[in-house]
Design a protein around this motif. Structure first.
Motif, PDB file in Angstrom:
ATOM      1  N   GLY A 180     136.853  15.732  35.856  1.00  0.00           N
ATOM      2  CA  GLY A 180     137.992  16.210  36.630  1.00  0.00           C
ATOM      3  C   GLY A 180     138.071  15.664  38.038  1.00  0.00           C
ATOM      4  N   VAL A 181     137.005  14.995  38.544  1.00  0.00           N
ATOM      5  CA  VAL A 181     137.008  14.503  39.925  1.00  0.00           C
ATOM      6  C   VAL A 181     136.737  13.002  39.967  1.00  0.00           C
ATOM      7  CG1 VAL A 181     135.952  14.711  42.202  1.00  0.00           C
ATOM      8  CG2 VAL A 181     136.261  16.747  40.786  1.00  0.00           C
ATOM      9  N   PHE A 182     135.688  12.571  39.329  1.00  0.00           N
ATOM     10  CA  PHE A 182     135.346  11.149  39.345  1.00  0.00           C
ATOM     11  C   PHE A 182     136.235  10.376  38.384  1.00  0.00           C
ATOM     12  CE2 PHE A 182     130.614  11.396  40.761  1.00  0.00           C
ATOM     13  CZ  PHE A 182     131.001  12.092  41.892  1.00  0.00           C
ATOM     14  N   PRO A 183     136.643   9.153  38.741  1.00  0.00           N
ATOM     15  CA  PRO A 183     137.366   8.314  37.777  1.00  0.00           C
ATOM     16  C   PRO A 183     136.417   7.783  36.710  1.00  0.00           C
ATOM     17  CG  PRO A 183     136.976   7.099  39.793  1.00  0.00           C
ATOM     18  CD  PRO A 183     136.521   8.502  40.051  1.00  0.00           C
ATOM     19  N   GLN A 184     136.967   7.249  35.674  1.00  0.00           N
ATOM     20  CA  GLN A 184     136.166   6.711  34.573  1.00  0.00           C
ATOM     21  C   GLN A 184     135.684   5.297  34.908  1.00  0.00           C
ATOM     22  OE1 GLN A 184     138.399   6.288  30.981  1.00  0.00           O
ATOM     23  NE2 GLN A 184     136.619   5.903  29.687  1.00  0.00           N
ATOM     24  N   GLY A 185     134.484   4.977  34.408  1.00  0.00           N
ATOM     25  CA  GLY A 185     134.011   3.600  34.470  1.00  0.00           C
ATOM     26  C   GLY A 185     133.168   3.225  35.663  1.00  0.00           C
ATOM     27  N   LEU A 186     132.786   4.175  36.528  1.00  0.00           N
ATOM     28  CA  LEU A 186     131.913   3.848  37.649  1.00  0.00           C
ATOM     29  C   LEU A 186     130.491   3.636  37.144  1.00  0.00           C
ATOM     30  CD1 LEU A 186     133.126   6.393  40.359  1.00  0.00           C
ATOM     31  CD2 LEU A 186     133.891   4.039  39.987  1.00  0.00           C
ATOM     32  N   MET A 187     129.894   2.525  37.512  1.00  0.00           N
ATOM     33  CA  MET A 187     128.559   2.183  37.046  1.00  0.00           C
ATOM     34  C   MET A 187     127.518   3.141  37.608  1.00  0.00           C
ATOM     35  SD  MET A 187     126.767   0.158  35.201  1.00  0.00           S
ATOM     36  CE  MET A 187     125.090  -0.448  34.993  1.00  0.00           C
ATOM     37  N   ILE A 188     126.672   3.680  36.718  1.00  0.00           N
ATOM     38  CA  ILE A 188     125.585   4.561  37.134  1.00  0.00           C
ATOM     39  C   ILE A 188     124.238   3.851  37.005  1.00  0.00           C
ATOM     40  CG2 ILE A 188     124.369   6.715  36.655  1.00  0.00           C
ATOM     41  CD1 ILE A 188     127.029   7.898  35.750  1.00  0.00           C
ATOM     42  N   GLY A 189     123.985   3.238  35.851  1.00  0.00           N
ATOM     43  CA  GLY A 189     122.723   2.535  35.653  1.00  0.00           C
ATOM     44  C   GLY A 189     122.518   2.133  34.208  1.00  0.00           C
ATOM     45  N   LYS A 190     121.260   1.847  33.842  1.00  0.00           N
ATOM     46  CA  LYS A 190     120.906   1.435  32.490  1.00  0.00           C
ATOM     47  C   LYS A 190     119.761   2.292  31.957  1.00  0.00           C
ATOM     48  CE  LYS A 190     122.284  -3.429  32.849  1.00  0.00           C
ATOM     49  NZ  LYS A 190     121.836  -4.836  32.706  1.00  0.00           N
ATOM     50  N   VAL A 191     119.809   2.569  30.664  1.00  0.00           N
ATOM     51  CA  VAL A 191     118.791   3.390  30.010  1.00  0.00           C
ATOM     52  C   VAL A 191     117.480   2.615  29.918  1.00  0.00           C
ATOM     53  CG1 VAL A 191     118.147   4.603  27.896  1.00  0.00           C
ATOM     54  CG2 VAL A 191     120.532   4.637  28.687  1.00  0.00           C
ATOM     55  N   VAL A 192     116.376   3.259  30.310  1.00  0.00           N
ATOM     56  CA  VAL A 192     115.060   2.641  30.184  1.00  0.00           C
ATOM     57  C   VAL A 192     114.158   3.405  29.218  1.00  0.00           C
ATOM     58  CG1 VAL A 192     115.146   1.605  32.477  1.00  0.00           C
ATOM     59  CG2 VAL A 192     114.184   3.885  32.200  1.00  0.00           C
TER      60      VAL A 192
ATOM     61  N   TYR B 153     113.013  21.762  24.217  1.00  0.00           N
ATOM     62  CA  TYR B 153     113.290  22.587  23.040  1.00  0.00           C
ATOM     63  C   TYR B 153     113.512  21.743  21.789  1.00  0.00           C
ATOM     64  CZ  TYR B 153     114.058  26.003  26.748  1.00  0.00           C
ATOM     65  OH  TYR B 153     113.906  26.800  27.839  1.00  0.00           O
ATOM     66  N   GLY B 154     113.664  20.450  21.933  1.00  0.00           N
ATOM     67  CA  GLY B 154     113.855  19.564  20.791  1.00  0.00           C
ATOM     68  C   GLY B 154     115.264  19.573  20.228  1.00  0.00           C
ATOM     69  N   LEU B 155     116.195  20.275  20.878  1.00  0.00           N
ATOM     70  CA  LEU B 155     117.569  20.353  20.366  1.00  0.00           C
ATOM     71  C   LEU B 155     118.424  19.199  20.878  1.00  0.00           C
ATOM     72  CD1 LEU B 155     118.172  24.193  20.814  1.00  0.00           C
ATOM     73  CD2 LEU B 155     117.461  22.974  18.744  1.00  0.00           C
ATOM     74  N   ASN B 156     118.126  18.709  22.073  1.00  0.00           N
ATOM     75  CA  ASN B 156     118.872  17.605  22.672  1.00  0.00           C
ATOM     76  C   ASN B 156     117.912  16.523  23.138  1.00  0.00           C
ATOM     77  OD1 ASN B 156     121.516  18.774  22.419  1.00  0.00           O
ATOM     78  ND2 ASN B 156     121.002  20.132  24.138  1.00  0.00           N
ATOM     79  N   GLN B 157     118.480  15.453  23.662  1.00  0.00           N
ATOM     80  CA  GLN B 157     117.688  14.374  24.199  1.00  0.00           C
ATOM     81  C   GLN B 157     117.979  14.216  25.694  1.00  0.00           C
ATOM     82  OE1 GLN B 157     117.278  10.798  21.346  1.00  0.00           O
ATOM     83  NE2 GLN B 157     119.327  11.585  20.889  1.00  0.00           N
ATOM     84  N   ALA B 158     117.050  13.576  26.374  1.00  0.00           N
ATOM     85  CA  ALA B 158     117.234  13.246  27.788  1.00  0.00           C
ATOM     86  C   ALA B 158     116.953  11.756  27.962  1.00  0.00           C
ATOM     87  CB  ALA B 158     116.306  14.071  28.677  1.00  0.00           C
ATOM     88  N   ALA B 159     117.883  11.061  28.594  1.00  0.00           N
ATOM     89  CA  ALA B 159     117.731   9.625  28.824  1.00  0.00           C
ATOM     90  C   ALA B 159     117.309   9.390  30.259  1.00  0.00           C
ATOM     91  CB  ALA B 159     119.044   8.897  28.531  1.00  0.00           C
ATOM     92  N   TYR B 160     116.320   8.520  30.429  1.00  0.00           N
ATOM     93  CA  TYR B 160     115.886   8.120  31.765  1.00  0.00           C
ATOM     94  C   TYR B 160     116.643   6.836  32.130  1.00  0.00           C
ATOM     95  CZ  TYR B 160     112.137  11.548  31.484  1.00  0.00           C
ATOM     96  OH  TYR B 160     111.434  12.723  31.386  1.00  0.00           O
ATOM     97  N   VAL B 161     117.343   6.884  33.234  1.00  0.00           N
ATOM     98  CA  VAL B 161     118.261   5.801  33.604  1.00  0.00           C
ATOM     99  C   VAL B 161     117.854   5.191  34.940  1.00  0.00           C
ATOM    100  CG1 VAL B 161     120.657   5.228  34.155  1.00  0.00           C
ATOM    101  CG2 VAL B 161     120.152   6.886  32.344  1.00  0.00           C
ATOM    102  N   LYS B 162     117.719   3.878  34.958  1.00  0.00           N
ATOM    103  CA  LYS B 162     117.453   3.180  36.210  1.00  0.00           C
ATOM    104  C   LYS B 162     118.764   2.993  36.961  1.00  0.00           C
ATOM    105  CE  LYS B 162     115.470  -1.027  38.187  1.00  0.00           C
ATOM    106  NZ  LYS B 162     114.842  -2.340  37.903  1.00  0.00           N
ATOM    107  N   PRO B 163     118.871   3.535  38.172  1.00  0.00           N
ATOM    108  CA  PRO B 163     120.158   3.446  38.908  1.00  0.00           C
ATOM    109  C   PRO B 163     120.537   1.991  39.201  1.00  0.00           C
ATOM    110  CG  PRO B 163     118.654   5.028  39.927  1.00  0.00           C
ATOM    111  CD  PRO B 163     117.856   4.272  38.926  1.00  0.00           C
TER     112      PRO B 163
END
Length: 293
Positions: free
Chosen positions: A231-243, A250-260
């Motif tokens: 609702g605030v940020f536009p789409q497509g702004l680069m954040i980083g890459k998954v490492v 809890y094993g229900l979801n995943q968490a990605a570590y991202v290099k900025p």
């Protein structure tokens, strides 16, 4: 007779030691000029060293130059291949942009989640005690800056506007340890995967993207960008890459570590992003929960 020779040798040895000690003491004392034997030995030694070192340096420099030429040739070959690929990608992007514009004109859509207005600014303040949390920029209300606007550098997203005055603004960095600092993100791939940038691993200097479904396939090297759905940020702004990707506690979801993509430590010039598409009601998005951007 043998006793005389022994005494004579002993006397010669003692005299030699005395002379040696005297010469050492003479050479160690502070003098404005060296004696001619010392100067002769020093000049001779220096000349011999230069005689040996110059050919040695020439030979080693020659082989170093050959190695540099070989490395330059390899780098040049790789850059040419990348340039050819870049030209091909640019032509594809131009075609896609043209097709996209034609389709939007047909459908009557004038704005998208990607549309934004850049507002350049300069960092004018940074607290050493909160170096990884806040920066102050030289633009404020009079320049059109508003709270929660995205802030980026040439390399990627660094944070959002936390507070605004007439002439300056405070920007909260993504590396700040604030659990309420959530950003709606998408991991690009054959199938886009959505999650939230929430948290920063200070030891590894990596961002955490949480709430990723356990069945989603995430690979290293995939790009992470803003989704535009918060609702605030536009789409497509680069954040980083998954490492790296790990299951949550809890094993229900995943968490990605991202290099900025951006360097949070060294920031001088930034761009504040003003989203052009109408923002939805924040209460409708958050539904009483933490605000998402």
């Amino acid at each position: 007779m043998p006793q005389f020779f022994l005494n004579k040798r002993l006397i010669i040895l003692l005299v030699s030691i005395i002379v040696l000690v005297a010469l050492i003491g003479f050479s160690l004392r502070e003098r404005s000029k060296l004696s001619w034997p010392e100067q002769f030995i020093k000049d001779t030694t220096g000349w011999a060293q230069s005689l040996v070192s110059k050919p040695t340096h020439f030979v080693t420099g020659f082989f170093e130059n050959l190695q540099d030429l070989q490395n330059t040739y390899g780098e040049n070959k790789e850059l040419k291949a990348r340039l050819e690929k870049l030209v091909s990608l640019e032509s594809q992007v131009q075609e896609l942009n043209k097709d996209n514009k034609d389709l939007r004109d047909i459908l009557g859509e004038k704005k998208t989640l990607r549309d934004f207005k850049p507002l350049p600014a300069t960092v004018i303040g940074r607290n050493p005690d909160r170096w990884h949390e806040m920066i102050i920029i030289d633009k404020g209300n009079l320049n059109g800056i508003e709270k929660n606007m995205a802030v980026v550098t040439a390399s990627g997203l660094i944070g959002k506007v936390k507070s605004v005055t007439k002439f300056s603004s405070t920007v909260q960095l993504l590396s700040a340890m604030d659990p309420k600092n959530r950003i709606s993100a998408v991991i690009q791939g054959e199938k886009e995967v959505y999650g939230f940038v929430q948290g920063f691993d200070d030891k590894q200097k990596l961002l955490l993207v949480k709430s990723i479904p356990s069945g989603a396939k995430i690979e290293k090297g995939q790009k992470v960008i803003t989704s535009g759905l918060g609702g605030v940020f536009p789409q497509g702004l680069m954040i980083g890459k998954v490492v790296d990707v790990k299951p949550d506690q809890y094993g229900l979801n995943q968490a990605a570590y991202v290099k900025p993509g951006a360097d949070f430590y060294d920031i001088n010039n930034v761009i504040v992003i003003k989203r052009l598409m109408t923002q939805p009601d924040k209460k409708a998005i958050s539904n009483g929960k933490e605000e998402e951007l």
